[in-house]
Design an enzyme around this catalytic site. Sequence first.
Site, short mmCIF file in Angstrom:
data_model
loop_
_atom_site.label_atom_id
_atom_site.label_comp_id
_atom_site.label_asym_id
_atom_site.label_seq_id
_atom_site.Cartn_x
_atom_site.Cartn_y
_atom_site.Cartn_z
N TYR A 1 41.08 50.89 41.31
CA TYR A 1 41.63 50.27 40.11
C TYR A 1 43.12 50.00 40.33
CZ TYR A 1 37.47 51.57 37.34
OH TYR A 1 36.19 51.71 36.84
N LEU B 1 30.03 46.28 25.13
CA LEU B 1 29.95 45.21 24.15
C LEU B 1 29.36 43.93 24.75
CD1 LEU B 1 33.35 45.78 22.33
CD2 LEU B 1 31.07 46.50 21.59
N GLY B 2 28.80 44.05 25.96
CA GLY B 2 28.22 42.89 26.62
C GLY B 2 29.29 41.88 27.01
N GLY B 3 28.85 40.70 27.40
CA GLY B 3 29.76 39.57 27.57
C GLY B 3 30.82 39.70 28.63
#
Length: 298
Positions: A55, A212-214
Amino acid sequence: MPSTARAALAGRTVFRVGFGAMQLDRLSDDRAAALALLRRAVELGVDHVDTAQFYGNGFVNDVLRDALRAGDDFLVASKVGADPDPGAPRPIRLAQHPENLRASVEDNLRALGLDCIPLVNLRRADRGPGLLAEGDQLVDLDDQLATMTALRDEGKIGAIGLSSVTLDVLRRALPAGIACVQNAYSLVSRDDEDMLELCVAEDIAWVPFFPLGGAFPGLPKVTEEPAVQAAARALGHTPEQIGLAWLLQHAPNVHLIPGTASRPHLEANIAAAGIAFDEDTLAALDAIPTRSMDAALG
């Protein structure tokens, strides 16, 4: 917060809303802001952080080392299976071989200033979204687990988790003692319901990413669902909070690691642990159809 706001993870009982540290890289030009955000998370009761040496090419772990204090009693979870690849279109590359896994654990230990990382997730690349293993990165699971269990026996890691895996891989890995599974999962993409049920039965924590998907083009978004928006309006919360709260109420072993570089978003994410749904609202949310992530990505 209610008692259900805490649950077991890697032999500890922690607040079920942790902090996903990946987005701290967005504050790489403002280290003070990154430190302040982490300290605010601690003040709000967060005691579980998800990180990786890849990261921000080490920036995130470096900030964590300075932000976390001995008295915080924090559970740090990192992951191995990829290395930084700065300058590439995707700033990571797979590093699946046993020697890569050991080297990554050592890198994490040095960067975090720890003698033992409480939880280390083996980031396989068996399924998307994200990088998929191919060529020389197709490495046998047993060889990887042998290295991970050796590192645990040596006291360099406390517990083993898995990330981006199939149900078959999880079943094969169970004898090694698996503490958690991290897979993409949300209200609108529930491909892994069978795996979640197995984790409940085996007392394995379920730590969904992309909650939250997407996260990739073509993937459905929780916040665009009419039932989610209706629940948000009725309860006075945001659609994002409704999506996170649904995950916490869907199964008792779910832990969240939403990431953000924003203090208001951090506070909203943590507040989701206090949201409760009545039977009608929960039924309306449960009725939202799930869309296969693999199919959406084509």
